[in-house]
Design a protein around this motif. Structure first.
Motif, PDB file in Angstrom:
ATOM      1  N   PHE A   1       0.810  -1.213   0.000  1.00 17.09           N
ATOM      2  CA  PHE A   1       0.000   0.000   0.000  1.00 17.09           C
ATOM      3  C   PHE A   1       0.849   1.271   0.000  1.00 17.09           C
ATOM      4  O   PHE A   1       0.493   2.259  -0.629  1.00 17.09           O
ATOM      5  CB  PHE A   1      -0.974   0.016   1.175  1.00 17.09           C
ATOM      6  CG  PHE A   1      -2.154  -0.908   0.986  1.00 17.09           C
ATOM      7  CD1 PHE A   1      -2.663  -1.190  -0.262  1.00 17.09           C
ATOM      8  CD2 PHE A   1      -2.752  -1.496   2.078  1.00 17.09           C
ATOM      9  CE1 PHE A   1      -3.759  -2.024  -0.437  1.00 17.09           C
ATOM     10  CE2 PHE A   1      -3.856  -2.336   1.928  1.00 17.09           C
ATOM     11  CZ  PHE A   1      -4.348  -2.600   0.661  1.00 17.09           C
ATOM     12  N   ARG A   2       1.985   1.242   0.693  1.00 23.87           N
ATOM     13  CA  ARG A   2       2.877   2.407   0.692  1.00 23.87           C
ATOM     14  C   ARG A   2       3.394   2.673  -0.707  1.00 23.87           C
ATOM     15  O   ARG A   2       3.382   3.806  -1.199  1.00 23.87           O
ATOM     16  CB  ARG A   2       4.039   2.192   1.670  1.00 23.87           C
ATOM     17  CG  ARG A   2       5.021   3.359   1.734  1.00 23.87           C
ATOM     18  CD  ARG A   2       6.243   3.041   2.594  1.00 23.87           C
ATOM     19  NE  ARG A   2       6.912   1.816   2.233  1.00 23.87           N
ATOM     20  CZ  ARG A   2       7.706   1.659   1.160  1.00 23.87           C
ATOM     21  NH1 ARG A   2       7.921   2.663   0.338  1.00 23.87           N
ATOM     22  NH2 ARG A   2       8.288   0.507   0.917  1.00 23.87           N
ATOM     23  N   ILE A   3       3.833   1.625  -1.380  1.00 23.90           N
ATOM     24  CA  ILE A   3       4.363   1.767  -2.735  1.00 23.90           C
ATOM     25  C   ILE A   3       3.252   2.212  -3.689  1.00 23.90           C
ATOM     26  O   ILE A   3       3.459   3.109  -4.514  1.00 23.90           O
ATOM     27  CB  ILE A   3       5.006   0.440  -3.209  1.00 23.90           C
ATOM     28  CG1 ILE A   3       6.245   0.127  -2.357  1.00 23.90           C
ATOM     29  CG2 ILE A   3       5.368   0.503  -4.690  1.00 23.90           C
ATOM     30  CD1 ILE A   3       6.765  -1.296  -2.510  1.00 23.90           C
ATOM     31  N   CYS A   4       2.079   1.597  -3.570  1.00 24.33           N
ATOM     32  CA  CYS A   4       0.949   1.970  -4.439  1.00 24.33           C
ATOM     33  C   CYS A   4       0.544   3.424  -4.226  1.00 24.33           C
ATOM     34  O   CYS A   4       0.250   4.145  -5.190  1.00 24.33           O
ATOM     35  CB  CYS A   4      -0.242   1.045  -4.203  1.00 24.33           C
ATOM     36  SG  CYS A   4       0.012  -0.613  -4.866  1.00 24.33           S
ATOM     37  N   SER A   5       0.537   3.875  -2.981  1.00 24.51           N
ATOM     38  CA  SER A   5       0.199   5.271  -2.696  1.00 24.51           C
ATOM     39  C   SER A   5       1.196   6.214  -3.338  1.00 24.51           C
ATOM     40  O   SER A   5       0.812   7.246  -3.902  1.00 24.51           O
ATOM     41  CB  SER A   5       0.168   5.519  -1.182  1.00 24.51           C
ATOM     42  OG  SER A   5      -0.881   4.821  -0.591  1.00 24.51           O
ATOM     43  N   THR A   6       2.458   5.875  -3.257  1.00 27.77           N
ATOM     44  CA  THR A   6       3.497   6.712  -3.865  1.00 27.77           C
ATOM     45  C   THR A   6       3.339   6.736  -5.383  1.00 27.77           C
ATOM     46  O   THR A   6       3.413   7.803  -6.003  1.00 27.77           O
ATOM     47  CB  THR A   6       4.900   6.208  -3.476  1.00 27.77           C
ATOM     48  OG1 THR A   6       5.002   6.159  -2.046  1.00 27.77           O
ATOM     49  CG2 THR A   6       5.979   7.110  -4.027  1.00 27.77           C
ATOM     50  N   LEU A   7       3.104   5.578  -5.972  1.00 25.94           N
ATOM     51  CA  LEU A   7       2.906   5.519  -7.420  1.00 25.94           C
ATOM     52  C   LEU A   7       1.691   6.335  -7.844  1.00 25.94           C
ATOM     53  O   LEU A   7       1.749   7.075  -8.833  1.00 25.94           O
ATOM     54  CB  LEU A   7       2.763   4.064  -7.885  1.00 25.94           C
ATOM     55  CG  LEU A   7       4.041   3.228  -7.863  1.00 25.94           C
ATOM     56  CD1 LEU A   7       3.727   1.749  -8.075  1.00 25.94           C
ATOM     57  CD2 LEU A   7       5.033   3.722  -8.908  1.00 25.94           C
ATOM     58  N   LYS A   8       0.613   6.229  -7.097  1.00 23.91           N
ATOM     59  CA  LYS A   8      -0.602   6.995  -7.427  1.00 23.91           C
ATOM     60  C   LYS A   8      -0.348   8.492  -7.290  1.00 23.91           C
ATOM     61  O   LYS A   8      -0.801   9.277  -8.115  1.00 23.91           O
ATOM     62  CB  LYS A   8      -1.765   6.545  -6.540  1.00 23.91           C
ATOM     63  CG  LYS A   8      -2.317   5.194  -6.937  1.00 23.91           C
ATOM     64  CD  LYS A   8      -3.403   4.726  -5.986  1.00 23.91           C
ATOM     65  CE  LYS A   8      -3.848   3.316  -6.338  1.00 23.91           C
ATOM     66  NZ  LYS A   8      -4.830   2.778  -5.385  1.00 23.91           N
ATOM     67  N   PHE A   9       0.380   8.892  -6.254  1.00 29.78           N
ATOM     68  CA  PHE A   9       0.735  10.302  -6.075  1.00 29.78           C
ATOM     69  C   PHE A   9       1.529  10.810  -7.275  1.00 29.78           C
ATOM     70  O   PHE A   9       1.374  11.946  -7.702  1.00 29.78           O
ATOM     71  CB  PHE A   9       1.539  10.485  -4.787  1.00 29.78           C
ATOM     72  CG  PHE A   9       2.096  11.867  -4.597  1.00 29.78           C
ATOM     73  CD1 PHE A   9       1.275  12.912  -4.222  1.00 29.78           C
ATOM     74  CD2 PHE A   9       3.443  12.130  -4.790  1.00 29.78           C
ATOM     75  CE1 PHE A   9       1.781  14.197  -4.051  1.00 29.78           C
ATOM     76  CE2 PHE A   9       3.964  13.403  -4.622  1.00 29.78           C
ATOM     77  CZ  PHE A   9       3.122  14.437  -4.248  1.00 29.78           C
ATOM     78  N   CYS A  10       2.354   9.938  -7.827  1.00 31.78           N
ATOM     79  CA  CYS A  10       3.196  10.309  -8.966  1.00 31.78           C
ATOM     80  C   CYS A  10       2.468  10.170 -10.300  1.00 31.78           C
ATOM     81  O   CYS A  10       3.075  10.335 -11.355  1.00 31.78           O
ATOM     82  CB  CYS A  10       4.465   9.458  -8.970  1.00 31.78           C
ATOM     83  SG  CYS A  10       5.528   9.740  -7.538  1.00 31.78           S
ATOM     84  N   GLY A  11       1.192   9.859 -10.265  1.00 30.00           N
ATOM     85  CA  GLY A  11       0.398   9.786 -11.481  1.00 30.00           C
ATOM     86  C   GLY A  11       0.357   8.422 -12.140  1.00 30.00           C
ATOM     87  O   GLY A  11      -0.159   8.289 -13.246  1.00 30.00           O
ATOM     88  N   GLN A  12       0.896   7.412 -11.497  1.00 33.80           N
ATOM     89  CA  GLN A  12       0.872   6.054 -12.038  1.00 33.80           C
ATOM     90  C   GLN A  12      -0.358   5.332 -11.493  1.00 33.80           C
ATOM     91  O   GLN A  12      -0.576   5.302 -10.284  1.00 33.80           O
ATOM     92  CB  GLN A  12       2.133   5.279 -11.619  1.00 33.80           C
ATOM     93  CG  GLN A  12       3.417   5.948 -12.027  1.00 33.80           C
ATOM     94  CD  GLN A  12       3.622   5.913 -13.517  1.00 33.80           C
ATOM     95  OE1 GLN A  12       3.657   4.853 -14.118  1.00 33.80           O
ATOM     96  NE2 GLN A  12       3.738   7.086 -14.120  1.00 33.80           N
ATOM     97  N   ASN A  13      -1.135   4.735 -12.365  1.00 38.97           N
ATOM     98  CA  ASN A  13      -2.338   4.040 -11.942  1.00 38.97           C
ATOM     99  C   ASN A  13      -1.993   2.611 -11.533  1.00 38.97           C
ATOM    100  O   ASN A  13      -1.372   1.878 -12.301  1.00 38.97           O
ATOM    101  CB  ASN A  13      -3.373   4.035 -13.074  1.00 38.97           C
ATOM    102  CG  ASN A  13      -4.713   3.505 -12.617  1.00 38.97           C
ATOM    103  OD1 ASN A  13      -5.064   3.600 -11.448  1.00 38.97           O
ATOM    104  ND2 ASN A  13      -5.452   2.935 -13.545  1.00 38.97           N
TER     105      ASN A  13
END
Length: 186
Positions: A120-132
């Motif tokens: 979830f930490r990695i997914c949150s960071t990716l989503k923040f960076c615009g990666q779905n």
């Protein structure tokens, strides 16, 4: 009265390292206070709402940033300045998050919750960076990184046709607890 003066979440660091979670916290709090639009361009907010947002923002930035922006009393301008200063964090965080995603393996964790937290930490960071990152991506990442000795378990879980990671996570937690109980009885 002392509760009002407390900081509800960590202040924005001078380095901007916590910019990502800080922006999410600020937006939620400003929304709950009814003054979120004060940080938007062209807002027609009252001076009282702007002052409320301004005080809140200044209270939640590092002391050196408070000093630097002490003359800025427009929440929109402060938000815009902080954004232009720290929004580059997306470019800084993205390569690391992608690398962490590529190297994330379920088998490397002793506990399901440790893996889930990292996921979830990695997914949150990716989503923040615009990666779905979709539920399907999280499920596939988990299934494909089971230890080779658990291939049968992986296949059983795939047959369940989970649609959400949280459903798989529940099954994994139950299996972990059952395994712990069996180990205690041995």
């Amino acid at each position: 009265m002392s509760n009002i003066a407390k900081i509800e979440f960590p202040a924005l660091e001078i380095t901007g390292e916590n910019y990502m979670p800080w922006t999410a916290h600020v937006k939620r709090h400003l929304k709950s206070m009814g003054v979120l639009e004060t940080i938007q361009e062209g807002n027609k907010c009252s001076e009282q709402d702007k002052a409320k947002a301004d005080v809140f923002l200044h209270k939640h930035i590092d002391k050196m940033l408070q000093f630097e922006y002490s003359n800025c009393d427009d929440p929109h301008m402060l938000w815009k300045d902080l954004q232009s200063r720290f929004d580059h964090q997306k470019e800084v965080l993205l390569p690391t998050a992608r690398d962490e995603w590529n190297n994330l393996r379920f088998q490397d964790f002793k506990k399901v919750n440790e893996y889930t937290s990292a996921l979830f930490r990695i997914c949150s960071t990716l989503k923040f960076c615009g990666q779905n990152v979709t539920e399907e991506d999280m499920l596939e990442k988990t299934f494909s990184t089971f230890h080779a000795s658990n291939i049968n378990l992986q296949q059983q879980y795939r047959l369940q046709k989970f649609k959400r990671y949280s459903d798989l996570n529940s099954f994994l937690l139950v299996a972990e607890k059952n395994n712990e109980l069996l180990m205690k009885k041995s």
